[in-house]
Design an enzyme around this catalytic site. Sequence first.
Site, PDB file in Angstrom:
ATOM      1  N   ASP A   1       9.260 -13.579  14.280  1.00 44.27           N
ATOM      2  CA  ASP A   1      10.690 -13.519  14.542  1.00 44.27           C
ATOM      3  C   ASP A   1      11.000 -12.636  15.753  1.00 44.27           C
ATOM      4  O   ASP A   1      10.899 -11.412  15.674  1.00 44.27           O
ATOM      5  CB  ASP A   1      11.380 -12.976  13.287  1.00 44.27           C
TER       6      ASP A   1
ATOM      7  N   ASP B   1      16.397 -15.795  19.620  1.00 44.07           N
ATOM      8  CA  ASP B   1      15.964 -15.359  18.291  1.00 44.07           C
ATOM      9  C   ASP B   1      15.208 -16.494  17.610  1.00 44.07           C
ATOM     10  O   ASP B   1      15.807 -17.467  17.163  1.00 44.07           O
ATOM     11  CB  ASP B   1      17.195 -14.953  17.476  1.00 44.07           C
TER      12      ASP B   1
END
Length: 403
Positions: A81, A267
Amino acid sequence: MLHLFALCLLVSTNDVLVSAQAVPQTIQLQSRIAPAAATLRRRALNPVTVPLADFFLGTDLQWFGNITVGTPPQNVSVVFDTGSSTLEFASTLCATCSNQVQFDSKKSSTFVDGGDTSTITFSTGVGVDPVVGDNYQLTLRSGTDTVAVGGLSAPATDLFLITKQTAKFDINPFSGIQGMSARAQGFFAGLVQQGLPSLFSLYVTPKAVGNAELTIGGIDTTKFKGALTYASIPADAGDTWSLESPQLSVNGKTTSVLKAKRNIIFDSGTSNVLFPTATANAIYALISEKITPHTAEPGTYGIACDLISTLPAVIDIEFTAQDGSPFNLTIPSSELSVGPFTADPTVCQTLINAFDGLSLVGGRSEPDFLASGSDSYWHIRSLFKHYYSVWDVSKQRIGFAAV
């Protein structure tokens, strides 16, 4: 630490013959510590590639791969992530984590309990449904252990064991999240200290294509066409992967709202596209007036599914390359729909959600450069499938090339 040994021979400077009765000369041994840079050059680690699986739920949502934790190693599947900075995963301490593989700290001889507990609330979720209140929340306990990725091992890595999670995480086929922020932290920092280049690359693909991968410490040049275009992240971005965009356009057109400068956050842990309401409305106005807010799920928009294929919806996001030239990253029309709403399968949710009043990013405090009210944007599914991306921590830049 690598030591190099040097021999220092002390001899007479007199140019005379030495008789058989001469006193033996003394040889002194002296150690010399190699400079840090030389040590890293000698011990540099080679890049490793981690295969990524596609979490597909009507649309591509997340890509995840395996790491190992502990001694002996236990497999833990995580989303890598770029929107967060820590490692957290399901553990046997979690009674609500029954759908995920759970790490058992009691079976690891290298695990050290940190003793601290905390709660983390995420502002974006796993799927394309909006976050409401604290419906994406984890309770964590700190610790350290050996973490390995692709055969590379980092001892005493900071981590968090999930001890409780809300029901929204139940659908996850993976056990946790490995933060890959713009500052090397956790296992990645440990590998960089051992000589691994401080960058990683993502190749995420649609389910139909497969073979997605993460390359840690290098770039797989076989996965893209042409040259990479690099852009620098803002100096005040902190841990956040972001780029400044001077404007957006839709189907070749723009408006005063879309011409405003904004910080775009990249992201890889977020499944949907999020913009403030004014920006979302301006984008949809250039696609179709029939795209309207879906009141049953605040923040989402929808349109009759049978109209999706008729709508041109090319979204260009402009950036500035390191050489000063402008370039666009493009979301094609094929990404407009993220699938039908569960309650009404005749209406399809469109890719952009309205999201105002930002206070958290990946469970962390909002970055300073966004606190002033700058527009912002999160994405993974709709854009990254069309580009190979390089995340260069050492040079604070992101590179893109078409696949």
